[in-house]
Design a protein around this motif. Sequence first.
Motif, mmCIF file in Angstrom:
data_model
loop_
_atom_site.group_PDB
_atom_site.id
_atom_site.type_symbol
_atom_site.label_atom_id
_atom_site.label_comp_id
_atom_site.label_asym_id
_atom_site.label_seq_id
_atom_site.Cartn_x
_atom_site.Cartn_y
_atom_site.Cartn_z
ATOM 1 N N LEU A 31 0.720 -1.311 0.023
ATOM 2 C CA LEU A 31 -0.030 0.152 -0.137
ATOM 3 C C LEU A 31 0.901 1.238 -0.017
ATOM 4 O O LEU A 31 0.601 2.069 -0.783
ATOM 5 N N ILE A 32 1.864 1.167 0.862
ATOM 6 C CA ILE A 32 2.614 2.277 0.824
ATOM 7 C C ILE A 32 3.379 2.635 -0.124
ATOM 8 O O ILE A 32 3.712 3.891 -0.890
ATOM 9 N N ASP A 33 4.028 1.465 -0.973
ATOM 10 C CA ASP A 33 4.738 1.616 -2.250
ATOM 11 C C ASP A 33 3.804 2.308 -3.304
ATOM 12 O O ASP A 33 4.272 2.964 -4.205
ATOM 13 N N LYS A 34 2.531 1.805 -3.361
ATOM 14 C CA LYS A 34 1.500 1.990 -4.503
ATOM 15 C C LYS A 34 1.340 3.557 -4.290
ATOM 16 O O LYS A 34 1.331 4.523 -5.135
ATOM 17 N N VAL A 35 1.172 4.113 -3.205
ATOM 18 C CA VAL A 35 0.988 5.681 -2.743
ATOM 19 C C VAL A 35 2.021 6.425 -2.951
ATOM 20 O O VAL A 35 1.725 7.556 -3.680
ATOM 21 N N MET A 36 3.165 5.915 -2.781
ATOM 22 C CA MET A 36 4.371 6.395 -2.946
ATOM 23 C C MET A 36 4.574 6.820 -4.482
ATOM 24 O O MET A 36 4.900 7.853 -4.943
ATOM 25 N N SER A 37 4.322 5.810 -5.366
ATOM 26 C CA SER A 37 4.630 5.796 -6.734
ATOM 27 C C SER A 37 3.544 6.587 -7.331
ATOM 28 O O SER A 37 3.876 7.485 -8.273
ATOM 29 N N THR A 38 2.337 6.844 -6.888
ATOM 30 C CA THR A 38 1.392 7.670 -7.442
ATOM 31 C C THR A 38 1.686 9.168 -6.996
ATOM 32 O O THR A 38 1.434 10.039 -7.767
ATOM 33 N N VAL A 39 1.935 9.459 -5.650
ATOM 34 C CA VAL A 39 1.854 10.873 -5.219
ATOM 35 C C VAL A 39 3.492 11.439 -5.305
ATOM 36 O O VAL A 39 3.604 12.611 -5.211
ATOM 37 N N SER A 40 4.621 10.780 -5.629
ATOM 38 C CA SER A 40 6.004 11.216 -5.649
ATOM 39 C C SER A 40 6.087 12.307 -6.624
ATOM 40 O O SER A 40 6.936 13.312 -6.236
#
Length: 79
Positions: A31-40
């Motif tokens: 979940l954290i990886d997906k959010v980071m890739s989306t908002v980075s």
Amino acid sequence: MRLTKTEKRTIENELVIIINQNPNGIDTRVLIDKVMSTVSKAISNANRHHVAGMLSWVWSNYNYTFLVRTPGYSVIAKK
């Protein structure tokens, strides 16, 4: 670095969207990886610690549940 309220709400919204897309639960690391890739790109100073902190906020305010909770990983889902 500190995030603005708008940046925090962006991360919050992305967390909620991804958790709701996974009704059987999602590993918090994934979940954290997906959010980071989306908002980075939109939030350049965001890091995994910001997302994990917002995950705590989302968990308590949206009444999600942890299906598995261990020191290595957890699985969060919508109740």
